[in-house]
Design a protein around this motif. Sequence first.
Motif, PDB file in Angstrom:
ATOM      1  N   ARG A 159       0.817  -1.213   0.000  1.00  0.00           N
ATOM      2  CA  ARG A 159       0.000   0.000   0.000  1.00  0.00           C
ATOM      3  C   ARG A 159       0.855   1.269   0.000  1.00  0.00           C
ATOM      4  O   ARG A 159       0.598   2.204  -0.749  1.00  0.00           O
ATOM      5  CB  ARG A 159      -0.951  -0.022   1.193  1.00  0.00           C
ATOM      6  CG  ARG A 159      -2.111  -0.977   0.975  1.00  0.00           C
ATOM      7  CD  ARG A 159      -3.052  -1.030   2.166  1.00  0.00           C
ATOM      8  NE  ARG A 159      -4.300  -1.705   1.799  1.00  0.00           N
ATOM      9  CZ  ARG A 159      -4.442  -3.019   1.739  1.00  0.00           C
ATOM     10  NH1 ARG A 159      -3.432  -3.801   2.023  1.00  0.00           N
ATOM     11  NH2 ARG A 159      -5.605  -3.559   1.385  1.00  0.00           N
ATOM     12  N   SER A 160       1.870   1.307   0.852  1.00  0.00           N
ATOM     13  CA  SER A 160       2.672   2.532   0.927  1.00  0.00           C
ATOM     14  C   SER A 160       3.477   2.758  -0.352  1.00  0.00           C
ATOM     15  O   SER A 160       3.659   3.894  -0.789  1.00  0.00           O
ATOM     16  CB  SER A 160       3.612   2.475   2.136  1.00  0.00           C
ATOM     17  OG  SER A 160       4.589   1.464   1.967  1.00  0.00           O
ATOM     18  N   LYS A 178       2.696   1.297  -3.330  1.00  0.00           N
ATOM     19  CA  LYS A 178       1.871   1.005  -4.505  1.00  0.00           C
ATOM     20  C   LYS A 178       2.592   0.008  -5.415  1.00  0.00           C
ATOM     21  O   LYS A 178       2.748   0.214  -6.632  1.00  0.00           O
ATOM     22  CB  LYS A 178       1.526   2.297  -5.264  1.00  0.00           C
ATOM     23  CG  LYS A 178       0.772   3.312  -4.406  1.00  0.00           C
ATOM     24  CD  LYS A 178       0.282   4.486  -5.213  1.00  0.00           C
ATOM     25  CE  LYS A 178      -0.380   5.539  -4.330  1.00  0.00           C
ATOM     26  NZ  LYS A 178      -1.462   4.997  -3.488  1.00  0.00           N
ATOM     27  N   ALA A 230       1.740  -6.781  -3.488  1.00  0.00           N
ATOM     28  CA  ALA A 230       0.327  -7.115  -3.288  1.00  0.00           C
ATOM     29  C   ALA A 230       0.071  -8.578  -3.643  1.00  0.00           C
ATOM     30  O   ALA A 230      -0.660  -9.282  -2.937  1.00  0.00           O
ATOM     31  CB  ALA A 230      -0.562  -6.197  -4.115  1.00  0.00           C
ATOM     32  N   GLU A 289      -7.457   0.545   6.605  1.00  0.00           N
ATOM     33  CA  GLU A 289      -7.200   0.424   5.167  1.00  0.00           C
ATOM     34  C   GLU A 289      -6.636  -0.962   4.810  1.00  0.00           C
ATOM     35  O   GLU A 289      -6.766  -1.421   3.665  1.00  0.00           O
ATOM     36  CB  GLU A 289      -6.243   1.514   4.679  1.00  0.00           C
ATOM     37  CG  GLU A 289      -4.872   1.526   5.329  1.00  0.00           C
ATOM     38  CD  GLU A 289      -4.806   2.348   6.605  1.00  0.00           C
ATOM     39  OE1 GLU A 289      -3.693   2.729   6.989  1.00  0.00           O
ATOM     40  OE2 GLU A 289      -5.875   2.607   7.210  1.00  0.00           O
ATOM     41  N   LEU A 290      -6.010  -1.636   5.801  1.00  0.00           N
ATOM     42  CA  LEU A 290      -5.497  -2.982   5.549  1.00  0.00           C
ATOM     43  C   LEU A 290      -6.617  -3.997   5.354  1.00  0.00           C
ATOM     44  O   LEU A 290      -6.371  -5.117   4.889  1.00  0.00           O
ATOM     45  CB  LEU A 290      -4.600  -3.428   6.704  1.00  0.00           C
ATOM     46  CG  LEU A 290      -3.251  -2.713   6.852  1.00  0.00           C
ATOM     47  CD1 LEU A 290      -2.543  -3.157   8.126  1.00  0.00           C
ATOM     48  CD2 LEU A 290      -2.371  -2.984   5.642  1.00  0.00           C
ATOM     49  N   GLN A 341      -9.045  -3.627   3.301  1.00  0.00           N
ATOM     50  CA  GLN A 341      -9.568  -3.500   1.945  1.00  0.00           C
ATOM     51  C   GLN A 341      -8.725  -4.308   0.951  1.00  0.00           C
ATOM     52  O   GLN A 341      -7.521  -4.496   1.145  1.00  0.00           O
ATOM     53  CB  GLN A 341      -9.581  -2.032   1.526  1.00  0.00           C
ATOM     54  CG  GLN A 341     -10.376  -1.138   2.460  1.00  0.00           C
ATOM     55  CD  GLN A 341     -11.804  -1.612   2.633  1.00  0.00           C
ATOM     56  OE1 GLN A 341     -12.471  -1.947   1.638  1.00  0.00           O
ATOM     57  NE2 GLN A 341     -12.289  -1.652   3.868  1.00  0.00           N
ATOM     58  N   PHE A 364      -6.519  -5.131  -2.380  1.00  0.00           N
ATOM     59  CA  PHE A 364      -5.473  -4.340  -3.027  1.00  0.00           C
ATOM     60  C   PHE A 364      -5.986  -3.787  -4.355  1.00  0.00           C
ATOM     61  O   PHE A 364      -6.727  -4.451  -5.078  1.00  0.00           O
ATOM     62  CB  PHE A 364      -4.221  -5.192  -3.257  1.00  0.00           C
ATOM     63  CG  PHE A 364      -3.584  -5.673  -1.985  1.00  0.00           C
ATOM     64  CD1 PHE A 364      -2.810  -4.822  -1.222  1.00  0.00           C
ATOM     65  CD2 PHE A 364      -3.785  -6.972  -1.549  1.00  0.00           C
ATOM     66  CE1 PHE A 364      -2.227  -5.261  -0.044  1.00  0.00           C
ATOM     67  CE2 PHE A 364      -3.210  -7.426  -0.378  1.00  0.00           C
ATOM     68  CZ  PHE A 364      -2.431  -6.564   0.384  1.00  0.00           C
ATOM     69  N   GLU A 365      -5.565  -2.566  -4.665  1.00  0.00           N
ATOM     70  CA  GLU A 365      -5.993  -1.935  -5.911  1.00  0.00           C
ATOM     71  C   GLU A 365      -5.415  -2.647  -7.128  1.00  0.00           C
ATOM     72  O   GLU A 365      -6.077  -2.828  -8.144  1.00  0.00           O
ATOM     73  CB  GLU A 365      -5.579  -0.463  -5.922  1.00  0.00           C
ATOM     74  CG  GLU A 365      -6.315   0.401  -4.903  1.00  0.00           C
ATOM     75  CD  GLU A 365      -5.897   1.857  -4.994  1.00  0.00           C
ATOM     76  OE1 GLU A 365      -5.115   2.194  -5.925  1.00  0.00           O
ATOM     77  OE2 GLU A 365      -6.333   2.651  -4.141  1.00  0.00           O
TER      78      GLU A 365
END
Length: 582
Positions: A273-274, A276, A281, A310-311, A313, A315-316
């Motif tokens: 996340r940090s 990206k 991921a 947020e963890l 959710q 991964f984008e």
Amino acid sequence: MYKQLVASNDRAAVEGLSRQVLDPTSRYYGGTIDPGTGVAWVNHTTGTPTDMCYWGAALVNPDSAFYRDELLLARLLLATEFVLRSQHEDGSISPGWTNYHSPPDTAFVIVGYAQLYQLLASQDWAPLQQVLDNMLLFLKRTIPVMLTGGCHTPNHRWVLCAALGFLHELFGLEEAVQRADQWLAEGMDITPDGEWTERSNGIYSAVSDIMLIHAARLLDRPQLLEPVRLNLHMMVYLVHPKGEVVTDYSGRQDLGSFHDLSPYYLPYAILARSDKEPLFAGMAEWAGRALENPGVCSVNVLVRMLLEPELQQPFEDSAALPVKYEKILNGDFPRHGYLQDMEKSGHQGRIYHSRLHTDFGAPVVRYRDGNTSVTLITETPSFFALRHGAVRLLAVQLASYFNPGYIPMQKMIKLPDGYHLSGEQKKGYYGPVEGELLPQTSGEPVSPWYLLPHQSRALTHEQTFRVETEVQRTDRGWTLRLHAEEPTEVMTQLSFIFGREGCFTSGELQAVGEDHYLWNGGNLRYSCEEDWIELSGGELGHLAATVREAKLQDNCKAVLVNFMTPFDKTITITLSPSMIRE
């Protein structure tokens, strides 16, 4: 995955309640019994703080069946009281294994306990106050041991730094930052390819990663994330197809044992996340599938998810993981130069309560082709390991009576279709001590051997035993060619260590113990489920069932090939066709 963790956390909470001691006359009153020892401990793995994390995460989570359950709260309060009673006057804990009054084991507990405290303290629920007071008192009492305490192992330093960071955050303690900076001043013990000193892919690499992630945030040292990134990139190539982490060359207790990726979930998820980073991921998702419960106190995933929503959710962006590669780790690492400099350190190669880990940075090769996974290793008893579908060839090891025990391969050179490995051992004899160097006791009625200056003896008749191994890929598998010349008549034994779950369906085997066999000849086939590997090259050049100082692993099947020097021996490994990849 979040919903699965909530459900598994509720199950773990119930199981922990069944082990809590409720007899007020017991010394363990309020603690939870470790099933392995029958004792209640305060440690971060099998101890009461781990059960407390399950209970605390359930109590404050509206998605849990135990949300604000008053009975569970009462049990949690009892546990906090047990933890306080078990804390030593110096603020430390003794975890129940070899470390007593242990600063690093106290640090492990602090890291988990502090996160649980922060989670509980974020709730607007007055009945929690006594629990919070007890937890904060425990943490406050640890300050002296954290400001003065030492460690045993390389990763302990980073655990201490994380714990000091949490104490700084909770109490505004600048001395904690100063103490952490003393540890950090020693520098990072990691190779450019991402390998930590202990080479412990199953346990301690993940520990170093998550602890430095905490330290980077709590101490405002973002540069501490760089070695973590290196290790997480390296670990992409150190997992077998079924999710088993490569532990064939570990310098710690995970050596050769089964471990999965679950300890890496938080490091991968946080940095995915940090940064990206889609590859991280993808690894986090793989690690997440191995999580059977939220984890032990120091790395409880659900506690961290509740602290960082947020963890929870998806991964984008998640990248596909490589399934075909050949990767050389530490191939260019200047290990020899570092070892030559060791004399300047002044410790004379001696270290107490730990080890020097001189295998740090030794070359390792990882090869994967679909469901086939191979590891070539230096500086460990095993130099070759293979996974092929359900088949596990855990280790191939060479031992001899020259310097009784295993012969580690020390060097590795790339060949067009494989690798050349070599190992060398020396052994000699020692002459008499010169008269002027003898101690006074040598002329007395009793002259103890241990008082003689053995370092002054002259070396005589030194012999060198050199073994060379060529590991080559073929269209159907691999070949192992082993070669040695002198000294002659050295009894040598090549051991193939297989998982116990499979069976031998061909080969001339002579049982010499439970699941231990001498292989005299014929094609040896080992099968597991629908997969198999077949070996040729068995030989019975002598009858020794074992080599002194070369203990074979338990809970495995061992096939032994015996031969004498000089030898030029080739073993062919053929893989079942269904698993071969072009």
